[in-house]
Scaffold this active site. Sequence first.
Site, PDB file in Angstrom:
ATOM      1  N   ASP A  41      -6.286  -5.349   3.406  1.00 17.57           N
ATOM      2  CA  ASP A  41      -6.635  -4.244   2.508  1.00 17.57           C
ATOM      3  C   ASP A  41      -6.993  -4.707   1.109  1.00 17.57           C
ATOM      4  O   ASP A  41      -7.514  -3.938   0.307  1.00 17.57           O
ATOM      5  CB  ASP A  41      -5.421  -3.305   2.385  1.00 17.57           C
ATOM      6  CG  ASP A  41      -5.456  -2.196   3.411  1.00 17.57           C
ATOM      7  OD1 ASP A  41      -6.548  -1.777   3.795  1.00 17.57           O
ATOM      8  OD2 ASP A  41      -4.360  -1.758   3.813  1.00 17.57           O
TER       9      ASP A  41
HETATM   10  C1  BGC Z   1      -0.930  -3.737  -0.313  1.00 17.50           C
HETATM   11  C2  BGC Z   1      -1.414  -3.837   1.111  1.00 17.50           C
HETATM   12  C3  BGC Z   1      -1.554  -2.480   1.697  1.00 17.50           C
HETATM   13  C4  BGC Z   1      -2.409  -1.601   0.777  1.00 17.50           C
HETATM   14  C5  BGC Z   1      -2.593  -0.202   1.296  1.00 17.50           C
HETATM   15  C6  BGC Z   1      -1.810  -2.820  -1.098  1.00 17.50           C
HETATM   16  O1  BGC Z   1      -1.315  -2.689  -2.386  1.00 17.50           O
HETATM   17  O2  BGC Z   1      -0.899  -5.007  -0.886  1.00 17.50           O
HETATM   18  O3  BGC Z   1      -0.520  -4.628   1.854  1.00 17.50           O
HETATM   19  O4  BGC Z   1      -2.160  -2.594   2.936  1.00 17.50           O
HETATM   20  O5  BGC Z   1      -1.863  -1.564  -0.502  1.00 17.50           O
HETATM   21  O6  BGC Z   1      -1.549   0.613   1.056  1.00 17.50           O
HETATM   22  C1  NOJ Z   2      -0.250  -3.417   5.048  1.00 17.88           C
HETATM   23  C2  NOJ Z   2      -1.054  -2.330   5.658  1.00 17.88           C
HETATM   24  O1  NOJ Z   2      -0.185  -1.344   6.210  1.00 17.88           O
HETATM   25  C3  NOJ Z   2      -1.963  -2.861   6.727  1.00 17.88           C
HETATM   26  O2  NOJ Z   2      -2.773  -1.816   7.201  1.00 17.88           O
HETATM   27  C4  NOJ Z   2      -2.787  -4.000   6.221  1.00 17.88           C
HETATM   28  O3  NOJ Z   2      -3.535  -4.525   7.298  1.00 17.88           O
HETATM   29  C5  NOJ Z   2      -1.939  -5.080   5.610  1.00 17.88           C
HETATM   30  N1  NOJ Z   2      -1.081  -4.513   4.621  1.00 17.88           N
HETATM   31  C6  NOJ Z   2      -2.764  -6.202   4.999  1.00 17.88           C
HETATM   32  O4  NOJ Z   2      -3.400  -5.817   3.851  1.00 17.88           O
END
Ligand code: BGC
Ligand code: NOJ
Length: 822
Positions: A492
């Site tokens: 993400d």
């Molecule tokens: C986090 C990710 C997460 C994303 C969506 C980001 O701040 O680092 O791990 O998937 O937020 O909520």
């Molecule tokens: C947590 C999120 O829930 C997931 O959808 C995502 O793939 C990982 N972070 C990596 O960013």
Amino acid sequence: MRYGRFDDEHREYVIERPDTPLPWVNYLGCEAYFGLISNTAGGYSFYQDARLRRINRFRYNNAPLDASGRMIYLRQEASRASSEPLYWSPAWQPVRRPLDEYECRHGLGYTVIRSRLGAIAASVRYFVPLGESLEIWDLSLTNLGDRRAQLSVFSAIEFCLWDAWDDQTNYQRNLSIGEVEVEGGVIYHKTEYRERRNHYAYFACSQDPVGFDTQREAFLGPYRGWDAPAALESGTTSNSIAHGWQPIGAHHVRVDLPPGRDSRIIFLLGYHENPPGEKFDPPGSQTVNKRSLLPILERYRRPAEVDAAFQGLREYWDGLLSRFQVRTPDPDTNRTLNIWNGYQMMATFNISRAASSFESGIGRGIGFRDSSQDLLGFVHLVPTRARRRLLDLATTQLPNGGTYHQYQPLTKRGNHAIGSGFHDDPLWLILATAAYLKETGDGDLLDELVPYDNTPGTETPLYEHLQRALRFTLDRLGPHGLPLIGRADWNDCLNLNCFSDTPGESFQTTANKDGEIAESVFLAGLFLLASQEMIGLARFHGRPADADGYRQAAAEMERAVWKAGWDGRWFRRAFDDSGRPVGSKECEEGQIYIEPQGICVIAGLGIDDGRARAALDSVAARLATPHGILLQQPAYSRYYLHLGEISSYPPGYKENAGIFCHTNPWIMIAETRIGRGDQAFDYYRRINPSAREAISDVHKCEPYVYAQMIAGRDAPAHGEAKNSWLTGSAAWAFVAMTQWILGLRPEYGGLRIDPCIPSSWEGFTARREFRGRVLRIEVRNPHRVCRGVAEVKVDGQIVPANIVSTTDLAEGEHSVEVVLGP
Ligand code: BGC
Ligand code: NOJ
């Protein structure tokens, strides 16, 4: 250093002191009513949706941590020499008076906290009975002394005004709308029931209370906290009725305990709905209609019913976990696979990423990619629920094959605020559906008619949803023939079209460039996996001709990866908006990323020509640490506008070179693809929570569940975990260990037996329920190899291709004997 111990026989983790480094949490509820409960009884509950149906208030990020939740106080009425009243919390919080004994047992769907102060021993068992939308706090008190004890018990709960987000923000309204009713000792929280709600919460007690409070200020007294309520100081409640301000529920019960005697008090906190036309009793009044609730209360006020419900819960979990049990030479593996991993997967299945110690329950719904991946490990546990989830997910899919990134559990509709554009989302649905089909053989699923974007009239068979999901990628290829990354792929935080320079802007939702250049090598690998699944699906579904198209698309994608995605010693990660590689030796930072090494090798790339091995050797050399494998290296030391959120984190945290546990199993599986069972298992142990228990003071999070992230080597606190419980690491670690290392892998034709284990193992055994049969599997490794099946016998008969097909097996138990070796 440890803070407790595993009790495998009872399937519990026993916490031996209340001041764990962080609140160590468990989940209550398996179906619709859920709660988080910490080792000091903190936490909150909700019905289905952690934001829209919150039962009680919880203050995240508070100091001290976790000081409200399910509050029980005990007060010694007389007989103390000191004039100061003696009161305490049997769960330690919120009073925090030192206890003479303390123990918290987190079990499967329940938590028991036991303690003793002086002669008074207390035990509280918290759980949600199957099929009910209520939680039980089952309190037992014992007088271990030789004098009569006159005790007062106070319970307290702070009601939340349903929408947890509104509850924390809209005080001009909220402080005027709170309403309760009290009848027969039961406190009913009915805020907004007078208008559009047809649900209320209640807090009941098995004993007749001598008093109650429902107005927070009356119970606590002005400027006092939950650690020292005025009611405890004085020993009385004031029967306050909340009008606005902060409605609470608090009972006061007197207990007279002769020496050696005990007493049991049951508190019930729950959620109840009435049909919209039957909200009031008598009709036309404003009084809550309690008719359908009262029998439920009656039932659970009886200790025998509570015990029976608890027994039911135990049996439910015995049944679920018995579907897959293993015995390997490694006790940590056994414990995690046989108990906690399955349990954690139930939590991720139920709650996705919505409500934990790190997710406030107001930010997220059910994530499309998250829940799809959770299914990969969950399908054998409750296949019917997995099936329902697949259909719910597909119902939110958009006609172009893309998906909303999340949907709301209450409405099951796509979440517009977050929108779509995460280009990996649709592909996971293919993987999840294939996992379900291989587990169950339930081919009818593919014919189910499912709408798009919840719109009636748009239904097509599920199979077509999957075709459109694959198409979605092919319709969005970039200059190198690789998939365009969109907002982001699995990661993400790799936001190659975002270019955000505004403080506070969300990287996930802010307007993105409609990028036609930034591409993802990871997505190419995921596409290859998905198209391989589509080939299998087409055959299974009786549409073998479709497979040609998938095969051709996969071949083209593979060519694109080798042409542009290979960096010489490893797979590149992406191309940015200027067409420059990300995750390449050419980069100043972030030269190698874990994700494409895992996914591309799992998809089979480079296995025959040594490039897979080279990529995995690069992972070992550059990314592996004793605490797990880093997401990328070198960490980004500054913010890169063109890379986005990944470079917003300080080095070593989260996606910026943290150990993102979710990705580690991909490398384990990749290692098994090239036959390196020793290496695969070594990686498994590095993140297995049970194997890390001895360093709980470093790890900090609960030692019984996976955490999303462990701080990487660039972080000052290397090895410290964060974001426990709700993470795709649970399902992926389970898949890696059971299907690829132990090699018990469901396929359309049956259960394939293809272990890739540590060469030191002399074998292992497993009990695996599979399509209505019970397989008792024994794997022997006389030649101490990692991989290679010499022979598989089912009920004494050699089977071809090492596949245990169930077509000719009667229901019931069967022995599967496996010998590894040349
Ligand atoms: C986090 C990710 C997460 C994303 C969506 C980001 O701040 O680092 O791990 O998937 O937020 O909520
Ligand atoms: C947590 C999120 O829930 C997931 O959808 C995502 O793939 C990982 N972070 C990596 O960013």
